[in-house]
Design an enzyme around this catalytic site. Structure first.
Site, PDB file in Angstrom:
ATOM      1  N   HIS A 140       0.841  -1.194   0.000  1.00  0.00           N
ATOM      2  CA  HIS A 140       0.000   0.000   0.000  1.00  0.00           C
ATOM      3  C   HIS A 140       0.878   1.246   0.000  1.00  0.00           C
ATOM      4  O   HIS A 140       2.026   1.218   0.467  1.00  0.00           O
ATOM      5  CB  HIS A 140      -0.910   0.004   1.234  1.00  0.00           C
ATOM      6  CG  HIS A 140      -2.095  -0.916   1.115  1.00  0.00           C
ATOM      7  ND1 HIS A 140      -3.151  -0.892   2.001  1.00  0.00           N
ATOM      8  CD2 HIS A 140      -2.377  -1.884   0.217  1.00  0.00           C
ATOM      9  CE1 HIS A 140      -4.043  -1.804   1.650  1.00  0.00           C
ATOM     10  NE2 HIS A 140      -3.598  -2.427   0.574  1.00  0.00           N
TER      11      HIS A 140
ATOM     12  N   GLU B 260       0.835   3.884   1.829  1.00  0.00           N
ATOM     13  CA  GLU B 260       1.293   4.328   3.150  1.00  0.00           C
ATOM     14  C   GLU B 260       2.469   3.494   3.643  1.00  0.00           C
ATOM     15  O   GLU B 260       3.401   4.024   4.268  1.00  0.00           O
ATOM     16  CB  GLU B 260       0.171   4.189   4.197  1.00  0.00           C
ATOM     17  CG  GLU B 260      -1.106   4.933   3.893  1.00  0.00           C
ATOM     18  CD  GLU B 260      -2.126   4.059   3.184  1.00  0.00           C
ATOM     19  OE1 GLU B 260      -1.787   3.403   2.177  1.00  0.00           O
ATOM     20  OE2 GLU B 260      -3.280   4.045   3.639  1.00  0.00           O
TER      21      GLU B 260
ATOM     22  N   CYS C  56      -6.195   1.600   5.912  1.00  0.00           N
ATOM     23  CA  CYS C  56      -6.815   0.335   6.339  1.00  0.00           C
ATOM     24  C   CYS C  56      -6.212  -0.103   7.681  1.00  0.00           C
ATOM     25  O   CYS C  56      -5.358   0.573   8.249  1.00  0.00           O
ATOM     26  CB  CYS C  56      -6.586  -0.737   5.271  1.00  0.00           C
ATOM     27  SG  CYS C  56      -4.856  -1.323   5.208  1.00  0.00           S
TER      28      CYS C  56
ATOM     29  N   CYS D 238      -2.304  -0.516   7.480  1.00  0.00           N
ATOM     30  CA  CYS D 238      -1.561   0.744   7.426  1.00  0.00           C
ATOM     31  C   CYS D 238      -1.708   1.513   8.740  1.00  0.00           C
ATOM     32  O   CYS D 238      -0.738   2.099   9.240  1.00  0.00           O
ATOM     33  CB  CYS D 238      -2.027   1.573   6.242  1.00  0.00           C
ATOM     34  SG  CYS D 238      -1.606   0.786   4.663  1.00  0.00           S
TER      35      CYS D 238
END
Lengths: 147, 147
Positions: free
Chosen positions: A56, A58, A86, A89
């Site tokens: 992801h 992040e 999410c 993260c």
């Protein structure tokens, strides 16, 4: 004197990262990490290209920022991300002790708020910065993918 | 015929990974991912060495397993990890749709159970396999670090 370094200023740059994900056929999420008004890390979603659910935007930005700083804690830093983080993260951000999280669009299904993920007690959160722009990009992505 | 491939069998290998972390001065957590009784990924905590809060044993094993399989979903796989996963790792496991998680010691402070992190609905969990061995290793680590 006008301060040019607003949350919107940095979120626009995060949206540029999201556009880069879009162009690669990735769900368009972009992130950057800033300290003292200086961008020290950028990332965009690469889960398809890297064949890795952990890739992801992040997560990449957290790793890159720690690498830049030479320390794993992101105290004093702000994360800008176009979509609400999410569980994964948010869990990484918890460990990083990051000072501030600014996100754009709310993820009503899998965002950390809905999922009940805990952030570090010293982390502040700003929600909804350029949320429409982030949402529109996501909608455009899913419309195009359905074609 | 006796099946040698029990949860204890694989957890012993995860404990060996945890010992490797210990020797590097890392909080001793080890993980491996197994499919059809074959180990396809190993990892141990490297947050200090890599200066990266995301470098938990599980995260590395998830990335390595997806790389081995050539696909980001870990359906059919089992994760063995010596300590209960945190929010971040449980969040990554959620995305991976892994079939089974077997962990050793409970993390009463930061484990996913206490934190309320959601796993994928198709993931089953086995708790407490060789928990004493994993706990003893952690205790020994923190005693030595205090010296």
């Amino acid at each position: 004197m006008i301060n040019p370094f607003t949350d919107e200023y940095f979120m626009k740059k995060a949206l540029q990262e999201a556009e880069m994900a879009f162009e690669k056929g990735e769900i368009p999420v972009g992130a950057l990490i800033v300290i003292d008004n200086k961008v020290i890390a950028r990332g965009h979603n690469l889960t398809e290209m890297l064949v890795d659910v952990t890739a992801h935007a992040e997560m990449q930005a957290i790793t890159a920022a720690a690498n830049f700083l030479g320390g794993k804690y992101l105290i004093g830093c702000t994360l800008y991300v176009t979509l609400e983080p999410c569980q994964m993260c948010a869990g990484a951000l918890y460990w990083s002790q990051i000072s501030k999280i600014v996100f754009g669009a709310t993820d009503e299904n899998r965002g950390f708020t809905k999922m009940g993920t805990q952030l570090h007690p010293k982390t502040t959160v700003v929600r909804g910065v350029l949320a429409n722009e982030a949402s529109e990009l996501m909608k455009r992505f899913f419309v195009e993918r359905r074609k």
